[in-house]
Motif scaffolding. Structure first.
Motif, PDB file in Angstrom:
ATOM      1  N   VAL A   1       1.028  -1.072   0.038  1.00  0.00           N
ATOM      2  CA  VAL A   1       0.106  -0.022   0.095  1.00  0.00           C
ATOM      3  C   VAL A   1       0.728   1.241  -0.090  1.00  0.00           C
ATOM      4  O   VAL A   1       0.534   2.295  -0.594  1.00  0.00           O
ATOM      5  N   LEU A   2       2.044   1.013   0.861  1.00  0.00           N
ATOM      6  CA  LEU A   2       2.907   2.353   0.856  1.00  0.00           C
ATOM      7  C   LEU A   2       3.550   2.509  -0.529  1.00  0.00           C
ATOM      8  O   LEU A   2       3.717   3.775  -0.852  1.00  0.00           O
ATOM      9  N   LEU A   3       3.830   1.448  -1.233  1.00  0.00           N
ATOM     10  CA  LEU A   3       4.476   1.678  -2.581  1.00  0.00           C
ATOM     11  C   LEU A   3       3.620   2.323  -3.438  1.00  0.00           C
ATOM     12  O   LEU A   3       3.857   2.995  -4.353  1.00  0.00           O
ATOM     13  N   VAL A   4       2.296   1.669  -3.672  1.00  0.00           N
ATOM     14  CA  VAL A   4       1.341   2.353  -4.450  1.00  0.00           C
ATOM     15  C   VAL A   4       0.856   3.955  -4.130  1.00  0.00           C
ATOM     16  O   VAL A   4       0.762   4.567  -5.256  1.00  0.00           O
ATOM     17  N   MET A   5       1.057   4.226  -2.927  1.00  0.00           N
ATOM     18  CA  MET A   5       0.820   5.650  -2.443  1.00  0.00           C
ATOM     19  C   MET A   5       2.103   6.316  -3.018  1.00  0.00           C
ATOM     20  O   MET A   5       2.055   7.524  -3.564  1.00  0.00           O
ATOM     21  N   LEU A   6       3.331   6.031  -2.709  1.00  0.00           N
ATOM     22  CA  LEU A   6       4.498   6.698  -2.968  1.00  0.00           C
ATOM     23  C   LEU A   6       5.285   6.765  -4.485  1.00  0.00           C
ATOM     24  O   LEU A   6       5.621   7.682  -5.032  1.00  0.00           O
ATOM     25  N   ALA A   7       5.228   5.678  -5.065  1.00  0.00           N
ATOM     26  CA  ALA A   7       5.574   5.520  -6.213  1.00  0.00           C
ATOM     27  C   ALA A   7       5.450   6.489  -7.547  1.00  0.00           C
ATOM     28  O   ALA A   7       6.115   7.068  -8.257  1.00  0.00           O
ATOM     29  N   PRO A   8       3.913   6.854  -7.665  1.00  0.00           N
ATOM     30  CA  PRO A   8       3.511   7.472  -8.401  1.00  0.00           C
ATOM     31  C   PRO A   8       4.277   9.098  -8.488  1.00  0.00           C
ATOM     32  O   PRO A   8       4.539   9.790  -9.272  1.00  0.00           O
ATOM     33  N   ALA A   9       4.701   9.577  -7.622  1.00  0.00           N
ATOM     34  CA  ALA A   9       5.111  10.745  -6.865  1.00  0.00           C
ATOM     35  C   ALA A   9       6.704  10.741  -7.033  1.00  0.00           C
ATOM     36  O   ALA A   9       7.368  11.750  -7.547  1.00  0.00           O
ATOM     37  N   LEU A  10       7.264   9.552  -6.891  1.00  0.00           N
ATOM     38  CA  LEU A  10       8.871   9.626  -6.438  1.00  0.00           C
ATOM     39  C   LEU A  10       9.541   8.652  -7.784  1.00  0.00           C
ATOM     40  O   LEU A  10      10.743   8.849  -7.834  1.00  0.00           O
ATOM     41  N   VAL A  11       8.568   8.055  -8.543  1.00  0.00           N
ATOM     42  CA  VAL A  11       9.466   7.096  -9.486  1.00  0.00           C
ATOM     43  C   VAL A  11       8.871   7.595 -10.892  1.00  0.00           C
ATOM     44  O   VAL A  11       7.594   7.286 -11.292  1.00  0.00           O
TER      45      VAL A  11
END
Length: 521
Positions: free
Chosen positions: A181-191
């Motif tokens: 869940v943390l990956l899905v939240m952060l990846a669009p903004a940082l990757v």
């Protein structure tokens, strides 16, 4: 043409790398997280012996079989998109595994977890390739990536042991969910997203052929490791090799191949894959001996053995960044990889000093030697593989690298494990009066220990001592086999990687700008 200066990664990319380590750690931990959970699962779900094996193995089989397919798919639809799809699937199937009500349901959930894992691993490495375009920065990032991958396998049993002391067995799967869940939240903004610039149909037939080639070969190798050479595993391996030939034919014939076979003619790609396979052969193939030595020879509990096995990581964890730093200072990678193999060779050779009554520190030191050397090889090999291909093919190249390491690990378990078992069976004596238990005693050290528990004190000590000595002799033989493979790896590194230059600090990694990308003469 003057070299193009590659853009330098900034804070966003390094934070994005930390985000990408989340799925990598979880996927690698899922390979080993079931080690302690099996007794609890057996009490609850009552799997048969065959079902228990499939609960263990189906995840790795599906993961290995789909890596090439998912790597090529990510190149086409977008690696970040595939990563996010895989993260959602991994979280959902982890929940299904945690609440499985039968052995069949758990096997099915583990298979679906393998599909999710196959989307995550090549996507993370391909995204690292595109986020860090300067070769120097990319080498450092991949060193961190490699350290996270190897750490995940080691942390799996420890996390499993901790969770099982406080929660039910499903917690070893449910722990995946918040991280995904943390990956899905952060990846669009940082990757940042990346994919192939050119279009083209996805090669469905090539995907089926790659799956059909990898699965039976991996299964056959593991069957030989567990039960010895037989008609069924040999037939499976033969069928897989035939399908692999069909896959190669398909890639040459189709207008939109999943994998450009000409990549293998580049020393930095083909040579690096070979040395990575040989490194995993030693690292995974010998791990069973160190684990069993801690548990069965030194009589440690599984959790205590897992904790002690982390002790060498204090040094091993710095091996990959150190190798990357030396490459950045101008040391040729062929020499560094060769040195890694020679250090591993020294470690495996030093296992001849480890006896059944040796102190724990001696085992840890020699394990640290070979692990450090092989992590150096794996880190540099991975960096050369992803750096030797155009950015648009990073997913497929990453998948080939990871598929190769799966083969190397399985082959190491089969060959080194079989060698150690053969010596153990030859060396272990069967005391008079226990002829009816000869098969159990000669099967494994754990079997001999089980027979010893039913004997009176002196007889039990005699059998257990002789079985431990025989196991140590088998470990010595397997270590000598690993020494031979490490020597081969050192020679291959000097020959196959001799044209790969030291790490560049400025130019972008393109075929036109880097001489080692040209086909070998």
């Amino acid at each position: 043409m003057s070299p193009q200066i590659a853009p330098r990664a900034g804070r966003r990319e390094w934070i994005g790398l930390a985000v990408l380590l989340l799925p990598l750690l979880l996927v690698s931990m899922d390979v080993s997280v079931l080690y302690f959970a099996v007794p609890f699962i057996s009490l609850d779900l009552h799997p048969s012996a065959t079902q228990q094996l499939w609960i263990f193995d189906i995840y790795g089989f599906v993961l290995a079989g789909l890596l090439i397919t998912m790597g090529a798919l990510g190149d086409r639809i977008g690696r970040r998109k595939l990563l996010l799809i895989g993260a959602v699937a991994f979280a959902a199937t982890s929940t299904a595994a945690a609440y499985a009500h039968s052995a069949e349901a758990l096997i099915g959930a583990r298979a679906l977890l393998g599909i999710g894992g196959a989307t995550l691993m090549p996507s993370t490495l391909a995204l690292v390739r595109n986020m860090f375009q300067q070769e120097k920065q990319r080498a450092t990032a991949i060193a961190i990536w490699t350290a996270a991958l190897t750490s995940g396998v080691a942390l799996g049993p420890i996390l499993s042991g901790f969770l099982l002391e406080h929660f039910w067995w499903g917690s070893v799967f449910l722990i995946n969910v918040p991280f995904m869940v943390l990956l899905v939240m952060l990846a669009p903004a940082l990757v940042p997203e990346s994919k192939q610039a050119r279009g083209g149909r996805f090669d469905l037939l090539g995907s089926v052929l790659s799956l059909g080639a990898v699965l039976p070969v991996i299964w056959g190798i593991k069957e030989m490791a567990a039960h010895g050479v037989g008609a069924r595993p040999l037939a499976a391996i033969g069928a897989g090799l035939l399908l692999a030939a069909g896959f190669v034919w398909r890639q040459r014939a189709t207008a939109y191949p999943m994998l450009e076979l000409t990549l293998f003619r580049r020393p930095a790609f083909g040579g690096a894959i070979v040395v990575s396979v040989l490194a995993m052969f030693g690292l995974v193939g010998f791990a069973i001996f160190t684990t069993q030595f801690l548990q069965s020879v030194l009589d440690m509990s599984p959790l205590k053995a897992a904790l002690w096995s982390l002790a060498p990581s204090v040094v091993v964890g710095g091996a990959a960044p150190t190798a990357a730093a030396l490459a950045q200072r101008g040391v040729r990678k062929a020499y560094l990889v060769c040195a890694g193999f020679l250090l591993a060779l020294a470690g495996f050779a030093a296992f001849q000093l480890v006896q059944a009554n040796s102190p724990l520190w001696l085992l840890l030191v020699v394990a640290m030697l070979y692990s450090t050397g092989l992590v150096v090889v794996m880190s540099l090999g991975t960096e050369m593989i992803v750096g030797a291909v155009p950015a648009e093919q990073a997913g497929a190249a990453s998948a080939v690298s990871e598929t190769g390491t799966e083969f190397g690990g399985a082959l190491g378990m089969a060959l080194l494990g079989s060698l150690g078992t053969a010596v153990y069976r030859h060396e272990v004596p069967v005391p008079a009066g226990l002829e009816n238990f000869a098969g159990t005693i000669r099967e494994t050290l754990a079997g001999a220990a089980g027979v010893a528990r039913a004997l009176p004190g002196p007889a039990a000590n005699e059998l257990l001592t002789s079985a431990k000595v025989a196991f140590t002799a088998g470990m010595h033989a397997a270590a000598l086999g690993a020494v031979a493979v490490m020597a081969l790896g050192a020679v291959v590194a000097l020959i196959a990687l001799r044209r790969v230059p030291p790490t560049s600090t400025e130019t972008a990694a393109t075929v036109a700008e880097r001489p080692e990308l040209e086909p070998a003469a």
